[in-house]
Design an enzyme around this catalytic site. Structure first.
Site, PDB file in Angstrom:
ATOM      1  N   GLU A 143       0.801  -1.224   0.000  1.00  0.00           N
ATOM      2  CA  GLU A 143       0.000   0.000   0.000  1.00  0.00           C
ATOM      3  C   GLU A 143       0.837   1.278   0.000  1.00  0.00           C
ATOM      4  OE1 GLU A 143      -2.422  -0.620   3.430  1.00  0.00           O
ATOM      5  OE2 GLU A 143      -3.911  -1.812   2.347  1.00  0.00           O
ATOM      6  N   GLU A 173       6.732 -21.953   8.542  1.00  0.00           N
ATOM      7  CA  GLU A 173       7.305 -20.990   9.483  1.00  0.00           C
ATOM      8  C   GLU A 173       8.433 -21.592  10.308  1.00  0.00           C
ATOM      9  OE1 GLU A 173       4.811 -21.082  13.555  1.00  0.00           O
ATOM     10  OE2 GLU A 173       3.768 -20.128  11.883  1.00  0.00           O
TER      11      GLU A 173
END
Length: 327
Positions: free
Chosen positions: A113, A144
């Site tokens: 963004e 992970e």
């Protein structure tokens, strides 16, 4: 089976410097019990599965309301991270985010963004998600826990960069590997977690540890921990953009008028910033070839667009510095 303390003290504990022992991963099939505030049971929601919908929502909302205070307590450390981010960008390096699951998705959203909001290059802030693009769209279990994957994703970090790891528990191996590799490449390192006693905290320059406590649903860190990370990262990147001169007052002046809708938005921004009429702002924007900051400096300093553009170049894009030079 190992507890988190048993699996991490050997690899993270002490002050033995940037080196480490083997990656803190459990052998295949072995369980690692994570001892972190986010994994504890919340005493206020033991009966949540017996409640009607409205009361469930009230319990969730009550817990959510505690998050801003947890973020506020960590603001001094977050401010240190902002200064490291500004230093990285001013040196020509970049900011890199590393995360898995919810943390990685929050990081990817924040990075995506910034270019349209502030008109900055996409390589200023880069997000790395464990498992790549596939793991952004859907959960991919186990990725992970790969320390070496984190190291591999950080291989391109340049000296002077800033690496920010996001991990609710503060112990995610993927994040640990990335931060370790970043330090080896002379990058500054920051950890953003929901665990003030995060195992990785001793291996970074700044630990932004927010004490969000137990989740409404034990271990569901997409809730309060995720909200805290979202708030912290939004605040971090916004503060960095402000310090880099990508705003004038509280207005977005890095937005370029690339289509009709954006042109209208930019003309409104110019009118609010300068007090000039819409027609004058539209004309200044045309003269500036759609560059908002050039048009703004031209209007405020009452100089041609070419002179405004040169002043901005000398001021490294900072509107106030350009105006001061022209004054």
């Amino acid at each position: 089976m190992r507890t988190e303390q048993e699996s991490t003290v050997e690899h993270y504990g002490g002050d033995e410097g940037p080196g480490r022992a083997d990656p803190p991963e459990a052998p295949s099939g072995e369980a690692v019990i994570v001892r972190a505030p986010t994994e504890a049971r919340n005493p206020g929601t033991h009966d949540i599965d017996l409640l009607p919908a409205l009361e469930i929502l009230r319990r969730i909302n009550t817990e959510d309301a505690t998050v801003p205070a947890a973020v506020e307590a960590a603001l001094p450390r977050l401010a240190r991270a902002v200064e490291l981010g500004v230093a990285a960008l001013e040196s020509g390096a970049a900011i890199h985010y590393f995360g898995a699951g919810t943390s990685g998705r929050i990081a990817a959203q924040d990075a995506a963004e910034l270019p349209p909001t502030y008109g900055v290059p996409a390589d200023w802030v880069v997000a790395h998600h464990a498992g790549g693009g596939e793991a952004l769209a859907r959960a991919v279990e186990g990725i992970e826990d790969d320390w070496e994957a984190g190291r591999a994703d950080a291989v391109g970090i340049a000296p002077g960069s800033l690496a920010i790891g996001l991990a609710a528990s503060g112990r995610t191996p993927y994040v640990g590997g990335a931060l370790e590799a970043a330090r080896e490449r002379s990058a500054a390192t920051v950890l953003i977690s929901a665990n003030p006693e995060a195992p990785l905290a001793g291996r970074v320059d700044v630990h932004v540890g927010m004490d969000t406590g137990p989740e409404v649903i034990a271990g569901s860190t997409r809730m309060k921990a995720g909200t805290a990370q979202k708030l912290a990262l939004n605040a971090f990147s916004t503060a960095v953009m402000v310090r880099m001169g990508r705003t004038y007052s509280n207005l977005m002046v890095g937005v370029d008028a690339t289509n009709g809708k954006l042109r209208g938005r930019v003309v409104t921004i110019l009118a609010e910033a300068t007090g000039s009429d819409v027609e004058s702002c539209a004309a200044a924007l045309t003269d500036a070839d759609g560059d908002t900051r050039t048009a703004l400096v031209s209007l405020l300093a009452r100089v041609p667009a070419s002179q405004a553009r040169q002043a901005l170049s000398t001021a490294r894009g900072r509107v106030r510095d350009a105006l001061a030079a022209l004054a």
